[in-house]
Design a protein around this motif. Structure first.
Motif, PDB file in Angstrom:
ATOM      1  N   ARG A 273       0.854  -1.309   0.198  1.00  0.00           N
ATOM      2  CA  ARG A 273      -0.076  -0.107  -0.013  1.00  0.00           C
ATOM      3  C   ARG A 273       0.858   1.347   0.132  1.00  0.00           C
ATOM      4  O   ARG A 273       0.357   2.060  -0.630  1.00  0.00           O
ATOM      5  CB  ARG A 273      -1.043  -0.057   1.221  1.00  0.00           C
ATOM      6  CG  ARG A 273      -1.970   1.041   1.193  1.00  0.00           C
ATOM      7  CD  ARG A 273      -2.650   1.124   2.409  1.00  0.00           C
ATOM      8  NE  ARG A 273      -3.836   0.112   2.407  1.00  0.00           N
ATOM      9  CZ  ARG A 273      -3.824  -0.931   2.971  1.00  0.00           C
ATOM     10  NH1 ARG A 273      -2.843  -0.982   4.019  1.00  0.00           N
ATOM     11  NH2 ARG A 273      -4.528  -1.806   2.881  1.00  0.00           N
TER      12      ARG A 273
ATOM     13  N   ILE B 278       2.131   1.880  -3.522  1.00  0.00           N
ATOM     14  CA  ILE B 278       1.200   2.215  -4.203  1.00  0.00           C
ATOM     15  C   ILE B 278       0.995   3.828  -4.056  1.00  0.00           C
ATOM     16  O   ILE B 278       1.181   4.542  -5.092  1.00  0.00           O
ATOM     17  CB  ILE B 278      -0.227   1.405  -3.912  1.00  0.00           C
ATOM     18  CG1 ILE B 278      -0.036   0.212  -4.535  1.00  0.00           C
ATOM     19  CG2 ILE B 278      -1.279   2.390  -4.850  1.00  0.00           C
ATOM     20  CD1 ILE B 278      -1.250  -0.466  -4.232  1.00  0.00           C
ATOM     21  N   ASN B 279       0.917   4.196  -3.024  1.00  0.00           N
ATOM     22  CA  ASN B 279       0.736   5.648  -2.764  1.00  0.00           C
ATOM     23  C   ASN B 279       1.937   6.628  -2.932  1.00  0.00           C
ATOM     24  O   ASN B 279       1.744   7.886  -3.335  1.00  0.00           O
ATOM     25  CB  ASN B 279       0.351   5.771  -1.079  1.00  0.00           C
ATOM     26  CG  ASN B 279      -1.049   5.296  -0.981  1.00  0.00           C
ATOM     27  OD1 ASN B 279      -1.911   5.409  -1.501  1.00  0.00           O
ATOM     28  ND2 ASN B 279      -1.299   4.573   0.304  1.00  0.00           N
TER      29      ASN B 279
ATOM     30  N   ALA C 154       2.958   4.657  -7.564  1.00  0.00           N
ATOM     31  CA  ALA C 154       2.148   4.372  -8.733  1.00  0.00           C
ATOM     32  C   ALA C 154       1.455   5.820  -9.298  1.00  0.00           C
ATOM     33  O   ALA C 154       1.490   6.739  -8.400  1.00  0.00           O
ATOM     34  CB  ALA C 154       1.020   3.450  -8.089  1.00  0.00           C
TER      35      ALA C 154
ATOM     36  N   VAL D 179      -0.936   8.573 -10.191  1.00  0.00           N
ATOM     37  CA  VAL D 179      -1.762   9.126  -9.176  1.00  0.00           C
ATOM     38  C   VAL D 179      -3.207   8.741  -9.608  1.00  0.00           C
ATOM     39  O   VAL D 179      -3.927   8.303  -8.695  1.00  0.00           O
ATOM     40  CB  VAL D 179      -1.721  10.842  -9.203  1.00  0.00           C
ATOM     41  CG1 VAL D 179      -2.661  11.301  -8.475  1.00  0.00           C
ATOM     42  CG2 VAL D 179      -0.349  11.105  -8.701  1.00  0.00           C
TER      43      VAL D 179
ATOM     44  N   ARG E 107      -4.171   4.957  -8.214  1.00  0.00           N
ATOM     45  CA  ARG E 107      -3.758   4.819  -6.948  1.00  0.00           C
ATOM     46  C   ARG E 107      -4.994   4.050  -6.127  1.00  0.00           C
ATOM     47  O   ARG E 107      -5.078   3.106  -5.712  1.00  0.00           O
ATOM     48  CB  ARG E 107      -3.253   5.742  -6.168  1.00  0.00           C
ATOM     49  CG  ARG E 107      -1.770   6.263  -6.501  1.00  0.00           C
ATOM     50  CD  ARG E 107      -1.315   7.285  -5.749  1.00  0.00           C
ATOM     51  NE  ARG E 107      -0.102   7.652  -6.171  1.00  0.00           N
ATOM     52  CZ  ARG E 107       0.786   8.789  -5.833  1.00  0.00           C
ATOM     53  NH1 ARG E 107       0.401   9.575  -4.926  1.00  0.00           N
ATOM     54  NH2 ARG E 107       1.883   8.875  -6.380  1.00  0.00           N
ATOM     55  N   THR E 108      -5.938   4.740  -6.448  1.00  0.00           N
ATOM     56  CA  THR E 108      -7.617   4.284  -5.631  1.00  0.00           C
ATOM     57  C   THR E 108      -7.974   2.890  -6.222  1.00  0.00           C
ATOM     58  O   THR E 108      -8.027   2.028  -5.561  1.00  0.00           O
ATOM     59  CB  THR E 108      -8.454   5.228  -6.052  1.00  0.00           C
ATOM     60  OG1 THR E 108      -8.337   6.532  -5.525  1.00  0.00           O
ATOM     61  CG2 THR E 108      -9.861   4.826  -5.232  1.00  0.00           C
TER      62      THR E 108
END
Length: 337
Positions: A298, A301-302, A305, A307, A310-311
């Motif tokens: 996580r 990703i934050n 990754a 933008v 990311r979600t």
């Protein structure tokens, strides 16, 4: 002036007392120097006492320095460790030796860290590791004895690794593949003062030799260096992965965090990347307890990754929370990547 024109003077100077009587004007009585010794004996011995204290201070400093040197020399050697019984080594079965090697190699690089075998919530988790290595050494497994000659987990102490390197070199020359790999492992955990350029060169030599002979630990270590182009080895990603996968096929599934690091550096672009990274994070955490797969992925990703994705990638990661992949699945996900 006196009645005869003579001066009357009273002298009290430097212990001389007297009265001039009947002396011509301008004349003074001769001075008499007081040559008597001081009345207090303590005044005469003060310089000697100061000299004595100075010598006592010098002696004290020398004793402290010698004590420090002696203690530093003393803790450089594992005096508590008994000599290895070579007769037991001849009685150790190849199957048990193989099992001991795999266990030792999975722990030695984490000698003072918590692992799944020795977790933090168990009291004195350093001590059971040391006792286990001693048990293996007493059973005739010399590599465990060599590890204890360098490391004392229960005290967090590193001893002089010089004798261990010499012994490993001798065993490697005799064809001991485990010793070839152990040379590199001890080089990594030893005190920097014991790791000379010659030691580094010999450790690299024997690691490569052990990998050529197919020992899984040497395959794993060389593969990791080729994967990342580290420790003086040119980067060769495909060969590095191939060597690591070969060591996995031979049952060495520890220290796989290097695969997670490799795919983390490649970046996360889609769900497949997240799945692959999470797979290796899980297997890295199976030995090294400090790794937290879900939290680690996580964070990646934050941080790295795109933008706009990311979600979506975090949602996919959450779907993998209950996934317990086999190491073969991780290998399959990583072919060609």
């Amino acid at each position: 002036m006196g009645p005869l024109g003579y001066s009357h003077k009273v002298f009290n100077y430097c212990g001389i007392q007297g009265q001039a009587k009947g002396l011509p004007s301008g004349l003074t009585p001769p001075l008499r120097v007081n040559t008597a010794t001081p009345s207090s004996p303590a005044l005469a011995t003060q310089p000697q006492r100061r000299l004595l204290w100075r010598w006592l201070l010098v002696i004290l400093v020398l004793l402290v320095a010698l004590g420090t040197l002696w203690f530093g020399w003393l803790v450089r050697f594992p005096w508590h460790l008994e000599s290895f019984d070579s007769t037991k080594a001849a009685q150790l079965s190849p199957q048990k030796r193989t099992a001991y090697e795999q266990e030792l190699f999975s722990e030695v690089l984490h000698w003072f860290d918590p692992t799944t075998r020795y977790p933090t919530w168990e009291p004195n988790y350093y001590l059971p590791r040391e006792q286990r290595w001693l048990e293996m050494a007493n059973d005739g497994f010399e590599l465990a004895h060599i590890a204890l000659r360098v490391l004392q987990p229960s005290a967090g102490v590193k001893y002089n690794a010089g004798p261990a390197f010499k012994r490993l070199e001798k065993l490697a020359e005799q064809g001991d593949q485990g010793a070839m790999c152990m040379m590199q492992s001890i080089r990594i955990v030893a005190s920097p003062r014991d790791v000379t350029p010659e030691v580094i060169e010999r450790a690299q030599h024997w690691m490569v030799k052990g990998a050529e002979l197919g020992h899984p630990q040497c395959l794993r270590m060389l593969g990791g260096r080729l994967l990342r182009g580290a420790d003086g080895h040119p980067q060769d990603t495909q060969r590095g992965k191939a060597l690591i996968f070969e060591s996995i096929q031979k049952g060495y599934t520890h220290s796989l965090g290097v695969m997670a690091l490799h795919f983390e550096e490649k970046g996360l672009r889609d769900a497949a990347d997240v799945r692959r990274l999470y797979c290796w994070e899980i297997w890295g955490a199976k030995v090294y307890q400090a790794m937290e797969p879900m939290k680690s992925v996580r964070y990646t990703i934050n941080q790295d990754a795109p933008v706009e994705k990311r979600t979506e990638l975090v949602e996919h990661l959450n779907e993998l929370r209950d996934w317990d992949p086999t190491v073969e699945e991780c290998v399959a996900l990583s072919q060609g990547g």
